[in-house]
Each structure stands twice: as structure tokens, then as C-alpha cells.
Design a protein around this motif. Structure first.
Motif, PDB file in Angstrom:
ATOM      1  N   ARG A 112      -8.047 -43.824  10.045  1.00 10.00           N
ATOM      2  CA  ARG A 112      -6.835 -42.844   9.763  1.00 10.00           C
ATOM      3  C   ARG A 112      -7.279 -41.593   9.110  1.00 10.00           C
ATOM      4  O   ARG A 112      -8.307 -41.195   8.949  1.00 10.00           O
ATOM      5  CB  ARG A 112      -6.247 -43.599   8.704  1.00 10.00           C
ATOM      6  CG  ARG A 112      -5.506 -44.973   9.184  1.00 10.00           C
ATOM      7  CD  ARG A 112      -5.194 -46.022   7.826  1.00 10.00           C
ATOM      8  NE  ARG A 112      -4.459 -45.498   6.960  1.00 10.00           N
ATOM      9  CZ  ARG A 112      -3.013 -45.835   7.034  1.00 10.00           C
ATOM     10  NH1 ARG A 112      -2.434 -46.702   7.884  1.00 10.00           N
ATOM     11  NH2 ARG A 112      -2.318 -45.494   5.912  1.00 10.00           N
ATOM     12  N   THR A 113      -6.459 -40.696   9.185  1.00  5.02           N
ATOM     13  CA  THR A 113      -6.311 -39.392   8.744  1.00  5.02           C
ATOM     14  C   THR A 113      -5.797 -38.837   7.846  1.00  5.02           C
ATOM     15  O   THR A 113      -4.456 -38.653   7.618  1.00  5.02           O
ATOM     16  CB  THR A 113      -6.087 -38.301  10.007  1.00  5.02           C
ATOM     17  OG1 THR A 113      -6.595 -38.668  11.217  1.00  5.02           O
ATOM     18  CG2 THR A 113      -6.429 -36.873   9.655  1.00  5.02           C
ATOM     19  N   PRO A 114      -6.042 -38.902   6.405  1.00  2.28           N
ATOM     20  CA  PRO A 114      -5.480 -38.777   5.059  1.00  2.28           C
ATOM     21  C   PRO A 114      -5.302 -37.129   5.021  1.00  2.28           C
ATOM     22  O   PRO A 114      -5.976 -36.452   5.573  1.00  2.28           O
ATOM     23  CB  PRO A 114      -6.473 -39.342   4.348  1.00  2.28           C
ATOM     24  CG  PRO A 114      -7.756 -39.055   4.815  1.00  2.28           C
ATOM     25  CD  PRO A 114      -7.852 -39.418   6.286  1.00  2.28           C
ATOM     26  N   ASN A 115      -4.293 -37.178   3.941  1.00  6.30           N
ATOM     27  CA  ASN A 115      -4.249 -35.603   3.657  1.00  6.30           C
ATOM     28  C   ASN A 115      -4.397 -35.684   2.340  1.00  6.30           C
ATOM     29  O   ASN A 115      -3.719 -35.915   1.249  1.00  6.30           O
ATOM     30  CB  ASN A 115      -2.394 -35.395   3.805  1.00  6.30           C
ATOM     31  CG  ASN A 115      -2.198 -33.828   3.595  1.00  6.30           C
ATOM     32  OD1 ASN A 115      -2.626 -33.388   2.611  1.00  6.30           O
ATOM     33  ND2 ASN A 115      -1.578 -33.044   4.359  1.00  6.30           N
ATOM     34  N   PRO A 116      -5.655 -35.145   1.923  1.00  2.00           N
ATOM     35  CA  PRO A 116      -6.075 -34.881   0.372  1.00  2.00           C
ATOM     36  C   PRO A 116      -5.369 -34.216  -0.432  1.00  2.00           C
ATOM     37  O   PRO A 116      -5.281 -34.575  -1.677  1.00  2.00           O
ATOM     38  CB  PRO A 116      -7.499 -34.722   0.560  1.00  2.00           C
ATOM     39  CG  PRO A 116      -7.777 -33.829   1.764  1.00  2.00           C
ATOM     40  CD  PRO A 116      -6.658 -34.701   2.732  1.00  2.00           C
ATOM     41  N   HIS A 272     -15.736 -39.901  11.904  1.00  7.14           N
ATOM     42  CA  HIS A 272     -16.284 -38.588  12.370  1.00  7.14           C
ATOM     43  C   HIS A 272     -14.922 -37.972  13.216  1.00  7.14           C
ATOM     44  O   HIS A 272     -15.154 -37.049  13.704  1.00  7.14           O
ATOM     45  CB  HIS A 272     -17.457 -38.430  13.125  1.00  7.14           C
ATOM     46  CG  HIS A 272     -18.384 -38.716  12.165  1.00  7.14           C
ATOM     47  ND1 HIS A 272     -18.920 -37.998  11.130  1.00  7.14           N
ATOM     48  CD2 HIS A 272     -19.279 -40.046  12.217  1.00  7.14           C
ATOM     49  CE1 HIS A 272     -19.979 -38.808  10.459  1.00  7.14           C
ATOM     50  NE2 HIS A 272     -20.183 -40.089  11.138  1.00  7.14           N
ATOM     51  N   TYR A 273     -13.836 -38.705  13.735  1.00 10.41           N
ATOM     52  CA  TYR A 273     -12.648 -38.597  14.593  1.00 10.41           C
ATOM     53  C   TYR A 273     -11.427 -38.508  14.134  1.00 10.41           C
ATOM     54  O   TYR A 273     -11.233 -39.279  13.263  1.00 10.41           O
ATOM     55  CB  TYR A 273     -12.971 -39.322  15.781  1.00 10.41           C
ATOM     56  CG  TYR A 273     -14.413 -39.392  16.523  1.00 10.41           C
ATOM     57  CD1 TYR A 273     -14.962 -38.406  17.263  1.00 10.41           C
ATOM     58  CD2 TYR A 273     -15.542 -40.143  15.807  1.00 10.41           C
ATOM     59  CE1 TYR A 273     -16.036 -38.219  17.963  1.00 10.41           C
ATOM     60  CE2 TYR A 273     -17.007 -40.124  16.324  1.00 10.41           C
ATOM     61  CZ  TYR A 273     -17.185 -39.288  17.393  1.00 10.41           C
ATOM     62  OH  TYR A 273     -18.147 -39.253  17.727  1.00 10.41           O
ATOM     63  N   THR A 274     -10.649 -37.781  14.787  1.00  9.61           N
ATOM     64  CA  THR A 274      -9.021 -38.021  14.380  1.00  9.61           C
ATOM     65  C   THR A 274      -8.096 -37.973  15.494  1.00  9.61           C
ATOM     66  O   THR A 274      -8.736 -37.218  16.520  1.00  9.61           O
ATOM     67  CB  THR A 274      -8.743 -36.781  13.130  1.00  9.61           C
ATOM     68  OG1 THR A 274      -7.170 -37.192  12.834  1.00  9.61           O
ATOM     69  CG2 THR A 274      -8.966 -35.477  13.889  1.00  9.61           C
ATOM     70  N   PRO A 377      -2.091 -41.759  12.459  1.00  2.00           N
ATOM     71  CA  PRO A 377      -1.851 -42.810  11.247  1.00  2.00           C
ATOM     72  C   PRO A 377      -2.447 -42.186  10.213  1.00  2.00           C
ATOM     73  O   PRO A 377      -3.890 -41.628  10.222  1.00  2.00           O
ATOM     74  CB  PRO A 377      -2.489 -44.144  11.948  1.00  2.00           C
ATOM     75  CG  PRO A 377      -2.145 -43.939  13.294  1.00  2.00           C
ATOM     76  CD  PRO A 377      -2.338 -42.310  13.537  1.00  2.00           C
ATOM     77  N   GLY A 378      -2.103 -42.353   8.764  1.00  4.91           N
ATOM     78  CA  GLY A 378      -2.858 -41.695   7.686  1.00  4.91           C
ATOM     79  C   GLY A 378      -2.312 -40.451   7.306  1.00  4.91           C
ATOM     80  O   GLY A 378      -2.165 -40.162   6.030  1.00  4.91           O
ATOM     81  N   GLN A 379      -1.661 -39.779   8.317  1.00  7.26           N
ATOM     82  CA  GLN A 379      -0.905 -38.344   7.691  1.00  7.26           C
ATOM     83  C   GLN A 379       0.361 -38.839   7.197  1.00  7.26           C
ATOM     84  O   GLN A 379       0.885 -39.840   7.309  1.00  7.26           O
ATOM     85  CB  GLN A 379      -0.953 -37.525   8.928  1.00  7.26           C
ATOM     86  CG  GLN A 379      -2.139 -36.711   9.314  1.00  7.26           C
ATOM     87  CD  GLN A 379      -2.287 -35.614   8.407  1.00  7.26           C
ATOM     88  OE1 GLN A 379      -1.440 -35.172   7.837  1.00  7.26           O
ATOM     89  NE2 GLN A 379      -3.597 -35.303   8.245  1.00  7.26           N
TER      90      GLN A 379
END
Length: 406
Positions: A112-116, A272-274, A377-379
Motif C-alpha cells: 500500500r501507499t501511505p500518506n505520512p 519499493h513500488y507504488t 490503496p493506502g492513500q
């Protein structure tokens, strides 16, 4: 729905300002000081200094988390001394490690690609930092930051936004503080703030809400503030340190595949990917290839062409709502699927998970009027009505156009 903008701090108010050393927070503090407020500056100490020394040729850009924090704190201290402002540094390192860094790693390792930044605002800047201020015994009227956003209160019950089908609950008959986009829409930071509870927002103000970035820089130069010469911080963390952050566990290589399951090559590890990524794939093709899906269970990454990246809808979970009011009905809204995307029209409706599906309930389905590219997903997906945030959630699954057509 009509809204009233909450009044800004005035002469005599005690105001705590979150300072980063950047132009926005510095101008915020100076504006309030000029207005006659008693200003107290605070800075979060995040950096644990536990990253290895990098070669001298590696240039580190300014970022939220990195070794430049010590210089930032000294600049904030010098600024406050010059302006006659009380100043404190509040240690939130452990909370930041748990809520932001560990979350960041676990999400990427889950494909997933989170938004810190959203996570940091909710749990650190408007959480651990405020707790630290209280622990110091500082009594204040307002907490202010340099975000470009507005604090508004609906002039009617919040339930009325959603129409007659909205749930009739006690929260629906309240008028909670909501965050809205500022005058400078190009600097929309309401997106970053949508998870902050209304109870916290009661004492939060954004003094830059009626200014453009250009005007803020102009004021900083007129006041001869050192922050006017600084480049803006754009990154969560210097890129070289992101590799180090993930070095606590070995990456697990796997297959790049196409939609039909044919192996195209090997990836370094899914962290390492999004979604939507094109660079760094190391795959040759007659047409550009992009990351289309990440399969964490099978440790595979699906590559596709640009026209295969579009989604007609998404499922979001871990929802938050303005005033903690879940309307429990379908409604129309403008939505953003990432900070840089433009708001688009969509239908938001409750979603009941099917057997075998796993979501962090409550969850919803967002059906786009205009198909969206690279839904990750994760955003975070955020819901707006007339520029005012209604709530949002974490994107759990994107529904591709081709799925829709089958």
C-alpha cells in the motif's frame, strides 16, 4: 449549507504556534505578535539521529524528518528570541516512530501507499504535540499553525448537509468545527487535516487562511525574516534515508507479471513500488509500462499500460467524519484521491463487505463521475462539499474499468 468562519485570535489572547523554521509558521507567529497576542512558539523534536552517516556527495534536501532538524530548531529559537516570544522544544520522537515511521513501513510492506503527513497531523502535530504542551502546564486560548486552511462551523445541524435520508443520531444535530480549503486553493492543505477530531479543532486556528503564498513571502521579506530565504520543505524524508528505513528487514524479490500472468521480470520487493510508478522498473517494452496492481499475498507486481490504470470506483475503510457524524446514507461530493489530484464529482455510499472481504469498518464505496488514474490503496480519499471537508477514509481497493466491463 451556510457556514460561519471562526474568529481568529485577537489582542490579549494567548496563542501557541507550531514552528518549523519555514516561512509559513514564522509569518503566522509574526502576524499574531503584531496583532497583540501573547505568542508561545513550540517545535516538535522528531529526529532520533539513528540513521547512518551518508557520503558527502549525497545532497540532502530539507524535509520534515531528517538530520537538518537541529538547525531548524536553532533557527526557531533565534527567531523567537528576536521577536520576544517564549519558546519550547517538545520531544515526540517515540510517538512519531510508532505512529508515522512504523506505520509507513508496514503499509509499504503490505503493498500500500501511505500518506505520512496525514498520519502525522492526526497523531503527532495535533496529538502528541498538544499533549506535550499540556504537560508543560501551558494554558492557551488557541493553537495555530501555518497550514493553508480555514476553520468553519455550519450554521445548521451537520445532518442537513446529507439530505433527508441521513441518519438521525445525536452527532447529526451538532454544529462541529470543519476544515475547509483556504483562499489559495492551489495550496490546499485541508486534505492533510481531515482526520483531526472536531473536539481538537475547537481551539485550532489557521491565520494564513486568507493569504496567498505569494503574500506570505512578501510579508516575510518586508519583516526581514530569515525564513523568507529558505527553500520550502517538500519531502517527508530525504530519499537516501528511505532505503535505510527499510533496511531493518531484507526485501523479498518477486515477479513482475502482466494482466495475463506472464512473467516480465523480477522486482526488488514490493515496498519499493507504488501504483502508477513508471521509473525504476527495469523492464523493456514497446509501450511504457506502469505499476498497475501490487499483490502482497503472492509477492507479485502487475504491470500495465496507461489505459489500464483507470478506475471507476473504489472501496475505502477506516472512515472518519466531521463531528464524528456518519450519515449512513449515499450522498454526492467532490473527492480527492491524493493531494495533487483535482477534486472530482463522485457518489459516496455505505458499503457492506461481502463474505470473505476484510475491511476496517465502517467502509464506503466511492463511484467516480469521471474515471480516475492510478488509485492507490493506502492513500486517503477525502470528501468535500463546497470546499468544506466532510470526512474521508483510507483507500482499500480500486475497481478497475475493465473489471466493470466484465
Amino acid at each position: 449549507m451556510k457556514y460561519e468562519e471562526l474568529e481568529q485570535p485577537s489582542a490579549g489572547d494567548v496563542v501557541v504556534v507550531g514552528l518549523s523554521g519555514g516561512v509559513d509558521s514564522s509569518v503566522t507567529a509574526k502576524l499574531l505578535k503584531e496583532r497583540g497576542c501573547t505568542v508561545i512558539g513550540v517545535t516538535m523534536a522528531l529526529w532520533k539521529n539513528d540513521m547512518p552517516q551518508l557520503p558527502e556527495e549525497v545532497k540532502l534536501h530539507d524535509s520534515c524528518y531528517g538530520p537538518g532538524e537541529e538547525n531548524d530548531i536553532e533557527e526557531c529559537r533565534a527567531f523567537c528570541k528576536e521577536q520576544g516570544i517564549e519558546y519550547h522544544v517538545i520531544d515526540v520522537k517515540d510517538a512519531y516512530q510508532k505512529e508515522v515511521l512504523d506505520y509507513f513501513k508496514s503499509e509499504y510492506r503490505a503493498g500500500r501507499t501511505p500518506n505520512p503527513c496525514i498520519r502525522c497531523n492526526r497523531f503527532i502535530k495535533f496529538g502528541a504535540l498538544l499533549a506535550g504542551i499540556s504537560k508543560l502546564g501551558i494554558d492557551y486560548d488557541y493553537f495555530c499553525t501555518g497550514h493553508y486552511a480555514k476553520s468553519l462551523r455550519p450554521m445548521e445541524d451537520i445532518r442537513n448537509i446529507y439530505g433527508p435520508e441521513a441518519a438521525d443520531s445525536p452527532q447529526g444535530h451538532s454544529r462541529p468545527v470543519q476544515v475547509a480549503v483556504a483562499m489559495d486553493i492551489s495550496k490546499d492543505q485541508a486534505y492533510f487535516l481531515h482526520r483531526i477530531p472536531a473536539s481538537v479543532l475547537e481551539k485550532v486556528r489557521f491565520p494564513l487562511s486568507s493569504y496567498s503564498k505569494k503574500e506570505v513571502f512578501k510579508m516575510a521579506r518586508e519583516w526581514n525574516l530569515k525564513a523568507a530565504q529558505r527553500a520550502e520543505s517538500q519531502d517527508f524524508m530525504p530519499a537516501p534515508f528511505i532505503e535505510v528505513l527499510f533496511s531493518d528487514k531484507p526485501s523479498i524479490p518477486g515477479d513482475f507479471i502482466d494482466r495475463d500472468g506472464h512473467v516480465l521480470g523480477k522486482h526488488r520487493g514490493i515496498e519499493h513500488y507504488t501504483i502508477g510508478q513508471r521509473k525504476g522498473l527495469g523492464i523493456s517494452s514497446t509501450r511504457p509500462l506502469y505499476v498497475a496492481e501490487i499483490d502482497e499475498k503472492e509477492n507479485k507486481i502487475v504491470l500495465g499500460h496507461d489505459d489500464e490504470l483507470f478506475s471507476s470506483e473504489l472501496i475505502a475503510d477506516d472512515l472518519v467524519w466531521a463531528g464524528d457524524y456518519n450519515p449512513e446514507c449515499a450522498f454526492d461530493a467532490m473527492v480527492k484521491i491524493r493531494l495533487a489530484s483535482r477534486p472530482v464529482k463522485a457518489r459516496v455510499e455505505p458499503y457492506i463487505p461481502a463474505e470473505g472481504e476484510s475491511f476496517k469498518e465502517p467502509c464506503c464505496r466511492v463511484i467516480f463521475e469521471e474515471k480516475q488514474r492510478a488509485v492507490a490503496p493506502g492513500q486517503s480519499v477525502v470528501f468535500y462539499s463546497e470546499g468544506v471537508t466532510l470526512g474521508g477514509g483510507i483507500i482499500s481497493r480500486a475497481v478497475r474499468v475493465m473489471e466493470d466491463q466484465n
